[in-house]
Write a protein that holds these residues in place. Structure first.
Motif, PDB file in Angstrom:
ATOM      1  N   ASP A 102      27.635 -17.405  10.129  1.00  0.00           N
ATOM      2  CA  ASP A 102      27.598 -16.675   9.126  1.00  0.00           C
ATOM      3  C   ASP A 102      27.010 -15.218   9.517  1.00  0.00           C
ATOM      4  O   ASP A 102      27.334 -14.046   8.942  1.00  0.00           O
ATOM      5  CB  ASP A 102      26.510 -17.236   8.012  1.00  0.00           C
ATOM      6  CG  ASP A 102      25.150 -17.461   8.281  1.00  0.00           C
ATOM      7  OD1 ASP A 102      24.920 -18.153   9.240  1.00  0.00           O
ATOM      8  OD2 ASP A 102      24.449 -16.893   7.506  1.00  0.00           O
ATOM      9  N   GLN A 103      26.075 -15.135  10.484  1.00  0.00           N
ATOM     10  CA  GLN A 103      25.463 -13.717  10.839  1.00  0.00           C
ATOM     11  C   GLN A 103      26.666 -13.138  11.973  1.00  0.00           C
ATOM     12  O   GLN A 103      26.448 -11.863  11.990  1.00  0.00           O
ATOM     13  CB  GLN A 103      24.307 -14.027  11.750  1.00  0.00           C
ATOM     14  CG  GLN A 103      23.133 -14.743  10.963  1.00  0.00           C
ATOM     15  CD  GLN A 103      21.995 -15.174  11.573  1.00  0.00           C
ATOM     16  OE1 GLN A 103      22.162 -15.824  12.734  1.00  0.00           O
ATOM     17  NE2 GLN A 103      20.711 -14.804  11.004  1.00  0.00           N
ATOM     18  N   SER A 132      33.028 -23.889  10.198  1.00  0.00           N
ATOM     19  CA  SER A 132      31.797 -23.214  10.504  1.00  0.00           C
ATOM     20  C   SER A 132      31.671 -22.298   9.247  1.00  0.00           C
ATOM     21  O   SER A 132      30.446 -22.079   8.750  1.00  0.00           O
ATOM     22  CB  SER A 132      32.139 -22.218  11.718  1.00  0.00           C
ATOM     23  OG  SER A 132      32.353 -22.757  12.787  1.00  0.00           O
ATOM     24  N   LEU A 133      32.642 -21.758   8.696  1.00  0.00           N
ATOM     25  CA  LEU A 133      32.394 -21.127   7.275  1.00  0.00           C
ATOM     26  C   LEU A 133      31.874 -22.203   6.206  1.00  0.00           C
ATOM     27  O   LEU A 133      30.860 -21.784   5.559  1.00  0.00           O
ATOM     28  CB  LEU A 133      33.528 -20.457   6.908  1.00  0.00           C
ATOM     29  CG  LEU A 133      33.873 -19.129   7.540  1.00  0.00           C
ATOM     30  CD1 LEU A 133      35.480 -18.689   6.983  1.00  0.00           C
ATOM     31  CD2 LEU A 133      32.956 -17.811   7.231  1.00  0.00           C
ATOM     32  N   TRP A 155      30.017 -13.282  11.498  1.00  0.00           N
ATOM     33  CA  TRP A 155      31.255 -13.650  10.712  1.00  0.00           C
ATOM     34  C   TRP A 155      31.819 -12.228  10.281  1.00  0.00           C
ATOM     35  O   TRP A 155      33.015 -11.943  10.403  1.00  0.00           O
ATOM     36  CB  TRP A 155      31.284 -14.395   9.336  1.00  0.00           C
ATOM     37  CG  TRP A 155      32.523 -14.271   8.532  1.00  0.00           C
ATOM     38  CD1 TRP A 155      32.284 -13.571   7.169  1.00  0.00           C
ATOM     39  CD2 TRP A 155      33.643 -14.702   8.800  1.00  0.00           C
ATOM     40  NE1 TRP A 155      33.712 -13.785   6.578  1.00  0.00           N
ATOM     41  CE2 TRP A 155      34.384 -14.323   7.675  1.00  0.00           C
ATOM     42  CE3 TRP A 155      34.317 -15.219   9.730  1.00  0.00           C
ATOM     43  CZ2 TRP A 155      35.747 -14.355   7.758  1.00  0.00           C
ATOM     44  CZ3 TRP A 155      35.803 -15.653   9.682  1.00  0.00           C
ATOM     45  CH2 TRP A 155      36.369 -15.194   8.667  1.00  0.00           C
ATOM     46  N   SER A 156      31.204 -11.275   9.859  1.00  0.00           N
ATOM     47  CA  SER A 156      31.472  -9.922   9.382  1.00  0.00           C
ATOM     48  C   SER A 156      32.220  -9.378  10.607  1.00  0.00           C
ATOM     49  O   SER A 156      33.217  -8.532  10.403  1.00  0.00           O
ATOM     50  CB  SER A 156      30.507  -9.029   8.685  1.00  0.00           C
ATOM     51  OG  SER A 156      29.443  -8.811   9.812  1.00  0.00           O
ATOM     52  N   THR A 169      27.917 -22.810   6.994  1.00  0.00           N
ATOM     53  CA  THR A 169      27.074 -21.848   6.997  1.00  0.00           C
ATOM     54  C   THR A 169      27.191 -20.963   5.904  1.00  0.00           C
ATOM     55  O   THR A 169      26.404 -20.111   5.586  1.00  0.00           O
ATOM     56  CB  THR A 169      27.077 -20.817   8.283  1.00  0.00           C
ATOM     57  OG1 THR A 169      28.300 -20.204   8.310  1.00  0.00           O
ATOM     58  CG2 THR A 169      26.869 -21.842   9.464  1.00  0.00           C
ATOM     59  N   MET A 170      28.397 -20.874   5.146  1.00  0.00           N
ATOM     60  CA  MET A 170      28.525 -19.985   3.730  1.00  0.00           C
ATOM     61  C   MET A 170      29.045 -20.975   2.738  1.00  0.00           C
ATOM     62  O   MET A 170      30.277 -20.618   2.465  1.00  0.00           O
ATOM     63  CB  MET A 170      29.692 -18.908   4.166  1.00  0.00           C
ATOM     64  CG  MET A 170      28.845 -17.890   5.376  1.00  0.00           C
ATOM     65  SD  MET A 170      30.080 -16.571   5.970  1.00  0.00           S
ATOM     66  CE  MET A 170      30.776 -15.934   4.371  1.00  0.00           C
ATOM     67  N   TRP A 206      32.153 -20.311   0.091  1.00  0.00           N
ATOM     68  CA  TRP A 206      32.936 -18.981   0.547  1.00  0.00           C
ATOM     69  C   TRP A 206      34.011 -18.671  -0.062  1.00  0.00           C
ATOM     70  O   TRP A 206      34.736 -17.718  -0.331  1.00  0.00           O
ATOM     71  CB  TRP A 206      32.710 -18.930   2.089  1.00  0.00           C
ATOM     72  CG  TRP A 206      33.996 -19.652   2.421  1.00  0.00           C
ATOM     73  CD1 TRP A 206      33.704 -21.137   3.165  1.00  0.00           C
ATOM     74  CD2 TRP A 206      35.226 -19.658   3.016  1.00  0.00           C
ATOM     75  NE1 TRP A 206      34.633 -21.583   3.612  1.00  0.00           N
ATOM     76  CE2 TRP A 206      35.708 -20.935   3.599  1.00  0.00           C
ATOM     77  CE3 TRP A 206      36.065 -18.629   2.882  1.00  0.00           C
ATOM     78  CZ2 TRP A 206      37.129 -21.102   3.954  1.00  0.00           C
ATOM     79  CZ3 TRP A 206      37.340 -18.617   3.025  1.00  0.00           C
ATOM     80  CH2 TRP A 206      37.754 -19.604   3.690  1.00  0.00           C
ATOM     81  N   THR A 250      23.544 -17.766  13.806  1.00  0.00           N
ATOM     82  CA  THR A 250      24.498 -18.631  13.140  1.00  0.00           C
ATOM     83  C   THR A 250      25.867 -18.306  12.622  1.00  0.00           C
ATOM     84  O   THR A 250      26.053 -16.772  12.731  1.00  0.00           O
ATOM     85  CB  THR A 250      23.712 -19.404  11.910  1.00  0.00           C
ATOM     86  OG1 THR A 250      23.567 -18.216  11.125  1.00  0.00           O
ATOM     87  CG2 THR A 250      22.469 -20.034  12.444  1.00  0.00           C
TER      88      THR A 250
END
Length: 239
Positions: free
Chosen positions: A101-102, A131-132, A104-105, A135-136, A139, A99
């Motif tokens: 968030d997985q 998308s942030l 993103w970093s 899933t986050m 944020w 997803t």
């Protein structure tokens, strides 16, 4: 006392760049990108075009066309059939994918360490933000104010959207003047590549990675132009 206009000097004309200078300024923007070793070109495919739609594929290449990121992403809702008809990505293709968030970093690291340009950057970064949000959640919220991520986002992304939009920069090269808007119309990436003779025969349209590669080739081709090849710039309203 003698006035400047009495001796035939046009102060406004003295301060305005010539059409040739305006054309060179447009080319210089592409030349600056094409010669910057920090350059990275980003593209995304999404579940749709409007607010709330999500990123399902991310492609990014460096200044030499090497892949920095080529990642499919599973959204929080099914991919609409009309979107799949454009980019060919279906829910079945996204099974087992991470997803947003997985990933993103890794994406955020690339955005911060490269000079990122995008063909239609406003669209891509709006979908990244959507998308942030999906899933986050939250944020952008910190303790009693904006989160550190939001502050960093606001310090970086608006400048990328403004200064790193290849579509906006290419519009004068495309040269289709809109008297209604008082500016040149945008061109589709495929049309821009065709105008500049960019070979995209080895690329798949509406693939995030390949569209990033096409945008890089467009930048390089446009950087090779001269003002003589763009005689309409600075004279658009005369047409």
């Amino acid at each position: 006392m003698t006035r400047l206009d009495d001796i035939g000097l046009d102060l406004q004309a003295l301060s305005l760049p010539t059409p040739e200078q305006q054309a060179q300024a447009v080319i210089d923007r592409f030349l600056d990108w094409a010669t910057d070793p920090r350059l990275a070109v980003l593209d995304t495919e999404t579940t749709g075009l409007g607010p709330g739609e999500q990123v399902i594929e991310i492609g990014m290449v460096d200044a030499n066309g090497r892949t920095l990121m080529n990642q499919r992403v599973r959204p929080t809702f099914p991919v609409p059939a009309e979107a799949s008809a454009i980019h060919g990505i279906t829910d079945e293709d996204l099974k087992g994918c991470p997803t947003f968030d997985q990933v993103w970093s890794r994406l955020w690291e690339l955005l911060q360490t490269h000079r990122v340009v995008v063909y239609n950057g406003g669209f891509d970064f709006n979908r990244i933000a959507d998308s942030l949000n999906a899933t986050m959640p939250g944020w952008y919220q910190g303790d009693g104010g904006p989160s550190e991520l939001l502050r960093a986002w606001n310090a970086l992304i608006p400048s990328v959207q403004r200064d790193g939009c290849v579509m906006e920069a290419y519009a004068p090269v495309h040269g289709e003047w809109s008297a209604w808007h008082g500016s040149c119309r945008w061109a589709r990436l495929s049309a821009a590549c065709a105008e500049r003779g960019v070979d995209t025969s080895d690329l798949k349209a509406h693939s995030a990675l390949d569209d990033a590669r096409a945008t890089l080739r467009l930048i390089q081709a446009t950087a090779e132009l001269t003002p003589e090849g763009l005689p309409w710039i600075g004279r658009e309203e005369e047409a």
